[in-house]
Design a protein around this motif. Structure first.
Motif, PDB file in Angstrom:
ATOM      1  N   HIS A 321       0.857  -1.180   0.000  1.00 48.31           N
ATOM      2  CA  HIS A 321       0.000   0.000   0.000  1.00 48.31           C
ATOM      3  C   HIS A 321       0.892   1.229   0.000  1.00 48.31           C
ATOM      4  O   HIS A 321       1.666   1.457   0.942  1.00 48.31           O
ATOM      5  N   HIS A 322       0.790   2.009  -1.098  1.00 49.43           N
ATOM      6  CA  HIS A 322       1.633   3.203  -1.244  1.00 49.43           C
ATOM      7  C   HIS A 322       3.117   2.835  -1.069  1.00 49.43           C
ATOM      8  O   HIS A 322       3.850   3.455  -0.285  1.00 49.43           O
ATOM      9  N   SER A 332      -4.708  -6.644   7.301  1.00 49.28           N
ATOM     10  CA  SER A 332      -4.171  -6.280   5.990  1.00 49.28           C
ATOM     11  C   SER A 332      -5.013  -6.856   4.865  1.00 49.28           C
ATOM     12  O   SER A 332      -4.872  -6.458   3.711  1.00 49.28           O
ATOM     13  N   GLN A 453      -9.576  -4.952   1.988  1.00 49.69           N
ATOM     14  CA  GLN A 453      -8.859  -3.682   2.055  1.00 49.69           C
ATOM     15  C   GLN A 453      -8.722  -3.066   0.667  1.00 49.69           C
ATOM     16  O   GLN A 453      -8.731  -3.751  -0.349  1.00 49.69           O
ATOM     17  N   TRP A 455      -6.250  -1.751  -0.917  1.00 57.55           N
ATOM     18  CA  TRP A 455      -5.110  -2.162  -1.730  1.00 57.55           C
ATOM     19  C   TRP A 455      -5.328  -3.548  -2.340  1.00 57.55           C
ATOM     20  O   TRP A 455      -4.856  -3.824  -3.437  1.00 57.55           O
TER      21      TRP A 455
END
Length: 652
Positions: A321-322, A332, A453, A455
């Protein structure tokens, strides 16, 4: 048979101390028994210094029971519990009745009501509304103040659960004064058969054990309530004879759904097993959510710490993520909904870390581990701890029978906690057998319980995009459940290898799968195909029939346009973190597609398949349910080959 209306005058100057008066006053307001009068009077007449040794062994309940008799208790020396249950029979009078007549009277009594059986040669329909061989429910308390009401109603199935609980209390040695002979005597066993048999009694006993465990923490929470305004409401007995709401649950004590209530005083602490397959992790999570909502507890996730050794073994792999690698924990993978956690944090952080909770989880092999500890807000929290790998075991042992029990004092409110409308909760409380599981599955599917999530969903979109499927990518980010199906169909085509999580299927021609689709006005009809041998399936496609210039195939009344995934770049032997995550994204994208497509032909009995089946369930009933039509439908789904498997417990 009826409650004994006794008045005892016992001068205080004859009592050893004032405690005798207090006990006698309280006991006479509880459920007293006709047979209590004899040992009580003997005690009053012969008591010396508050110690009374009766030389007659038949005045002692356990001794009398060993002789096959029933005895009362001394009301001046024994504390009668609120849960006292007694049994009565006309044993003596039945023996003096003419041999040509039958007279058998049984009663199972609590403080509030009695289950009464009358068998007599002569009925009393005109006088008492009683037949020759029937059961009735007799009400006590305020009802008996009326001279016009018989305080009686016919016994029916709504009353069974209450009296099952009464039998459990009668057999509980901690509150009962009876021995084994009385507990399995002819009157008791007669009533056991009437209320569902021993199997139903055992199921109720399990449910009561769980409720008592919760009540331990609930009572402590009530005692610590700052304003002291939490009170227990008394049962409401209507004049119509319906008293199914007699069972006062701990949820009512705490009133957890009120804004000012201590919702974090009861915690279901869930510790996921991140070494399990992704489909098992999701299934365990769903099952844990069902148990937490059934107990009306706030479900809190306790992830393993980052320094644990699960990174190398978790099938989740390494989500990013990022440009930041996320830890391989449940948080997660999923966003835990607030309606389930009630925004409660992990309890008792000051004196309980992950290792402490994990040790408590492992400490019990039979009962659900539990403890009471002080949370950071200074309140006492009653915490039940359960690991992901233990959900199935505890469900089978403690919850399954209780969830199937009908009538049930908790079914209606449980459905509301899973997002049911009031009319849907009414329907759910009327269901029986396997219909209960499908109805729960439909509620779970609609509840937005599984929320991946962002992502994860972003990588799903990137995986699906090259397939040019007619689906809005924004819909993927909204979650699993959709009110409207995606406008394409899907089939699973196994070819020589296991599909998804170990479900083997014999070779079936591709045209057999396609024959399950009804004639459609849509042309072409988009069909998404998942297979582990794409080349073999594409070869079969070329033999289907006429192909037009747009790559579409005419088969019967339909024209098909086929879509595939791009080939997976990581071979099965690759166990790297990136490869494991890539397979996770592939499985989740397939799960989302299969759950939402218009029609599905494939597997619904493997690990992933059972999840897909759950999320393709839809509620069909409104406020009324007549029992003829199923209140749940399975969105257009076919199994090839073989019949549709039976209803399954969501999460199993």
């Amino acid at each position: 048979i009826l409650h004994a209306a006794a008045y005892i005058y016992y001068p205080k100057k004859l009592m050893a101390h004032e405690g005798v008066a207090d006990r006698l006053r309280r006991n006479t307001q509880q459920l007293s028994y006709t047979l209590d009068m004899y040992p009580t009077i003997r005690s009053i007449l012969h008591s010396v210094d508050d110690t009374y040794k009766d030389t007659n062994p038949m005045s002692k309940p356990k001794t009398a029971d060993a002789k096959g008799c029933i005895a009362g208790v001394d009301l001046t020396s024994v504390d009668i519990s609120d849960d006292r249950v007694v049994v009565a029979t006309n044993l003596a009078s039945s023996q003096i009745v003419s041999t040509k007549k039958t007279l058998k009277l049984f009663a199972l009594m609590t403080k509030d009501v009695a289950l009464y059986h009358r068998q007599h040669t002569r009925g009393m329909r005109r006088e008492l509304g009683q037949g020759r061989d029937d059961e009735y429910v007799l009400q006590f308390g305020s009802c008996t103040q009326s001279t016009t009401s018989l305080c009686m109603s016919n016994f029916n199935h709504r009353d069974e659960e209450y009296f099952r609980r009464a039998v459990v209390s009668l057999r509980d040695t901690s509150i009962s004064f009876f021995g084994g002979g009385v507990k399995r005597s002819r009157p008791v066993m007669f009533f056991v058969d009437k209320i569902g048999g021993e199997s139903a009694i055992k199921a109720t006993e399990k449910a009561m054990k769980i409720e008592r465990s919760i009540a331990i923490g609930a009572d402590k929470a009530i005692a610590m309530t700052a304003d002291g305004d939490v009170t227990e409401s008394l049962p409401d007995h209507s004049s119509e004879g319906s008293f199914f709401d007699l069972i006062q649950s701990v949820q009512e004590k705490l009133s957890w759904w009120k804004d000012d209530s201590p919702s974090c005083d009861g915690i279901f602490l869930y510790m996921p097993d991140m070494t399990a397959s992704i489909e098992n992790q999701l299934s365990n999570y769903i099952l844990a959510s069902m148990m937490a909502t059934f107990m009306n507890l706030s479900m809190v996730i306790m992830d393993a710490p980052p320094d644990s050794n699960i990174k190398s073994s978790s099938p989740l792999g390494c989500p990013r993520h990022h440009h930041k690698t996320m830890p391989p924990v449940l948080s997660s993978l999923l966003r835990h909904p607030k309606w389930l956690s009630r925004s409660c944090p992990v309890p008792c952080k000051k004196n309980h870390g992950y290792s402490d909770w994990n040790a408590l989880r492992k400490s019990s092999t039979n009962d659900i581990p539990e403890t009471v500890c002080e949370s950071d807000n200074g309140r006492q929290s009653h915490v039940f701890v359960m690991g992901g790998g233990e959900t199935g075991k505890y469900f089978e042992k403690y919850f399954k029978d209780s969830m199937l029990q009908r009538p049930s004092p908790v079914a209606h409110d449980w459905a509301l906690r899973l997002g049911a409308k009031p009319e849907e909760a009414n329907v759910f409380s009327q269901l029986s057998g396997e219909q209960i599981w499908d109805y729960l599955g439909a509620l779970v599917a609609r509840s937005d319980l599984l929320r991946f999530q962002t992502w994860i969903l972003g990588d799903v979109v990137r995986l699906i995009a090259p397939s040019y499927l007619p689906v809005n990518h924004k819909d993927i980010h909204k979650g699993v459940y959709k009110k409207k199906a995606w406008r394409f169909d899907a089939i699973q085509v196994p070819r020589g290898d296991e599909l998804l999580s170990g479900s083997k299927t014999e070779h079936t021609p591709l045209d057999h799968y396609l024959s399950h689709f009804k004639c459609s006005d849509e042309s072409p009809q988009t069909v998404f195909i998942t297979t582990r041998d794409r080349k073999a399936v594409m070869k079969e496609i070329t033999t289907l029939g006429q192909k037009n210039g747009r790559g579409q195939y005419k088969l019967g009344c339909n024209t098909f346009r086929f879509r595939f995934y791009l080939p997976v770049t990581h071979p099965p032997t690759d166990t790297s973190c990136a490869a494991r995550y890539s397979r996770t994204v592939t499985d989740i994208s397939r799960f989302l597609i299969f759950s939402n497509v218009r029609s599905l032909v494939g597997d619904v009995d493997s690990g992933w398949g059972r999840l897909v089946r759950t999320f393709r369930l839809k509620l069909t009933s409104g406020e009324k349910y007549d029992g003829d039509k199923s209140p749940v439908s399975l969105t257009s789904t076919k199994v090839v080959p073989g019949p549709m498997p039976p209803a399954r417990v969501p999460g199993l």
